[in-house]
Enzyme design. Structure first.
Site, mmCIF file in Angstrom:
data_model
loop_
_atom_site.group_PDB
_atom_site.id
_atom_site.type_symbol
_atom_site.label_atom_id
_atom_site.label_comp_id
_atom_site.label_asym_id
_atom_site.label_seq_id
_atom_site.Cartn_x
_atom_site.Cartn_y
_atom_site.Cartn_z
ATOM 1 N N PHE A 179 -5.554 -5.133 4.690
ATOM 2 C CA PHE A 179 -4.784 -6.005 4.848
ATOM 3 C C PHE A 179 -4.712 -6.376 6.319
ATOM 4 C CE2 PHE A 179 -3.062 -1.635 5.477
ATOM 5 C CZ PHE A 179 -2.212 -1.681 6.264
ATOM 6 N N CYS A 180 -4.178 -7.226 7.158
ATOM 7 C CA CYS A 180 -4.180 -8.037 7.853
ATOM 8 C C CYS A 180 -3.101 -8.272 8.706
ATOM 9 C CB CYS A 180 -5.682 -8.186 8.994
ATOM 10 S SG CYS A 180 -6.219 -9.802 7.902
ATOM 11 N N THR A 181 -2.999 -9.047 9.895
ATOM 12 C CA THR A 181 -1.993 -9.887 10.130
ATOM 13 C C THR A 181 -2.025 -10.911 9.697
ATOM 14 O OG1 THR A 181 -1.931 -9.655 12.218
ATOM 15 C CG2 THR A 181 -0.650 -10.936 12.595
ATOM 16 N N ILE A 208 0.376 -9.325 6.706
ATOM 17 C CA ILE A 208 1.141 -9.040 6.553
ATOM 18 C C ILE A 208 2.576 -10.103 7.133
ATOM 19 C CG2 ILE A 208 2.157 -7.164 8.415
ATOM 20 C CD1 ILE A 208 -0.265 -6.530 9.013
#
Length: 305
Positions: A179-181, A208
């Site tokens: 996952f990332c922003t 996110i």
């Protein structure tokens, strides 16, 4: 934009082949500028990436223009709100990559991990056979991440491929969830992992930000705030602005505790950078901070702010 208007913040990206991204730069900049939209948009041969802010009409106009670009007719974006304009200016830049990984021949249009909707993410990362990896940089992870996620402790995304290669054997035969922003780094991170031979790779669709928007706080496995690359600094559940501030010397996010440290001086230093700056550096930053405050007192915007 009138002060009474609500400011819309739109984050977007799309991997698509732009044969001549330089030809797209001027028209895109013109449309955004005409509508008072600020922020940063990156153009490269591999596509577009960025976050912009403005009025409802302004954001809609820029998105309408972006949808005329090759392969972008159905581009998705994520929206949040800001109490004030979170960007100082508009930048439409040409880059080699829209998210810099530094690895040749990674094409998320050809190979990518399996997308997981935010509503299904908790079940995946709760599985004890799933390895959960935060693909963001160390300073982003420091203020918030998912419960049980591995922090690669990278200072830039360029370091991530080397980190993953060193752990390739540990990931073999396991489910890997990344996952990332906003999702863009995971497009490349999962593509790289699959190309390196990790078979079962997943990533959080919309990142996110989408998770915090859609998943209720009482059901959430997110802890802390999410760092964002604008003047809000961080957001929490419901994409409400967080409580972090930014060190103007090193651009690191600061907690309330950091702000009470004796090493913190507004615009000059903080607990993260005080030891790495010389006395001459701090004197220079103090002069800049004085100019910023003087400009603010005159009702003007300092160019270095």
């Amino acid at each position: 934009m009138k002060n009474s208007e609500q400011i819309i913040v739109a984050a977007l990206y799309r991997f698509s082949t732009f044969e001549k991204p330089q030809d797209l730069q001027g028209p895109l900049s013109s449309v955004a500028g005409h509508h008072g939209v600020k922020g940063t948009l990156l153009l490269a041969r591999e596509g577009i990436n960025g976050t912009i802010a403005g009025s409802r009409d302004g954001i809609d106009a820029v998105l309408a223009h972006i949808r005329t670009l090759p392969g972008c007719s159905d581009i998705e974006h994520k929206e949040s709100r800001a109490p004030k304009m979170p960007f100082n200016r508009l930048k439409v830049r040409l880059k080699r990559e829209i998210v810099t990984m530094g690895v040749e021949d990674i094409d998320p249009n050809q190979i990518v991990g399996t997308y997981v909707d935010p509503e299904d993410w908790n079940d995946l990362i709760s599985d004890p056979d799933t390895v959960v990896i935060d693909t963001r940089n160390d300073y982003e992870v420091s203020i918030g991440t998912f419960d049980g996620a591995i922090d690669p402790q990278t200072r830039s995304f360029r370091e991530f491929p080397r980190w993953l290669n060193a752990r390739h054997n540990d990931l073999a035969g396991k489910k890997v969830a990344m996952f990332c922003t906003g999702g863009i780094r995971c497009e490349k991170a999962t593509a790289f992992a699959k190309q390196a031979g990790v078979d079962e790779v997943y990533h959080l669709k919309g990142g996110i930000l989408k998770y915090l928007e859609l998943v209720p706080r009482e059901q959430s496995k997110w802890q802390g705030d999410c760092f964002v690359f604008d003047e809000r600094v961080s957001v929490g559940h419901g994409l409400e602005p967080g409580e972090h501030e930014l060190c103007r010397a090193c651009r690191m996010p600061l907690t309330r505790e950091d702000l009470t440290s004796g090493l913190y001086e507004e615009g000059v230093s903080c607990v993260h950078c005080h030891a790495t700056r010389s006395a001459a550096d701090r004197d220079r930053f103090r002069q800049r901070q004085r100019q910023i405050l003087l400009a603010k007192a005159r009702g003007e915007k300092h160019l270095g702010d």
